[in-house]
Design a protein around this motif. Structure first.
Motif, PDB file in Angstrom:
ATOM      1  N   LEU A  22       0.933  -1.053   0.043  1.00  0.00           N
ATOM      2  CA  LEU A  22      -0.063  -0.020  -0.019  1.00  0.00           C
ATOM      3  C   LEU A  22       1.053   1.173   0.018  1.00  0.00           C
ATOM      4  O   LEU A  22       1.922   1.437   0.729  1.00  0.00           O
ATOM      5  N   THR A  67      -2.845   5.789  -1.568  1.00  0.00           N
ATOM      6  CA  THR A  67      -4.142   5.047  -1.907  1.00  0.00           C
ATOM      7  C   THR A  67      -4.093   3.717  -2.933  1.00  0.00           C
ATOM      8  O   THR A  67      -4.934   3.288  -3.564  1.00  0.00           O
ATOM      9  N   ASP A  68      -2.822   3.863  -3.532  1.00  0.00           N
ATOM     10  CA  ASP A  68      -2.290   2.804  -4.558  1.00  0.00           C
ATOM     11  C   ASP A  68      -1.846   1.301  -3.861  1.00  0.00           C
ATOM     12  O   ASP A  68      -1.321   1.293  -2.921  1.00  0.00           O
TER      13      ASP A  68
END
Length: 181
Positions: free
Chosen positions: A21, A24-25
């Protein structure tokens, strides 16, 4: 949080991997996938002990030949031919400067499909950008040759599709016309 993927027609079932992580990716690396296979995947999150799944998506892995392309041979003479091709292996190997390129050639297509064959010859090809070039010399006239581009990285070989050309014969250079007195 985990990401699951399932190979189509794979009886071994679902494999689970943990993504990385970054903000937010989510990123995940999948290794040892089978060439030209379809995989299904989805995200699964655990929220307060309840699991939520994303929609199922798919991707298909490519063959090595999808990254190596041969052009038709050019400048074919009695005993020489020039071979050109292109590569986009940099798409899967960002540090592609250590990849070596060769042209394998032989008088039978079957000589190019085995891993070791004394009837196959190879020459080192030159890479300039994504262009690959090589000149083959000392060929036999009026002979069909089969050839392919070969890339080698970390002792792993990748092959283009096979193409062929036929060297010229001496009669190709003889011009006939009317005899004049």
């Amino acid at each position: 949080m985990c990401k699951e993927y399932l190979e189509k027609n794979n009886s071994s079932g679902i494999k689970t991997v943990s993504p990385t992580l970054n903000g937010t990716d989510l990123t995940v690396s999948l290794n040892n996938l089978t060439e030209e296979s379809t995989y299904f995947y989805s995200l699964q999150a655990s929220i307060d002990g309840a699991y939520v799944n994303s929609e199922i998506k798919t991707f298909k892995t490519k063959l090595p030949s999808d990254y190596l392309f041969m052009d038709d041979a050019i400048n074919i003479t009695l005993n020489t031919a020039d071979i050109n091709g292109t590569t986009n292996l940099s798409e899967i190997f960002p540090n592609s400067s250590d990849i070596e390129y060769y042209i394998y050639y032989a008088t039978s297509e079957s000589y190019l499909t085995s891993t070791s064959n004394s009837n196959r010859k190879s020459i080192k090809a030159v890479k300039d950008g994504n262009k690959i070039t090589a000149s083959i010399n000392n060929l036999t006239s009026k002979q069909t040759y089969y050839y392919r581009l070969v890339a080698c990285k970390d002792n792993k070989y990748m092959y283009s599709k096979i193409k062929n050309f036929t060297t010229k014969s001496a009669s190709d250079y003889i011009m006939t016309g009317e005899a004049k007195n």
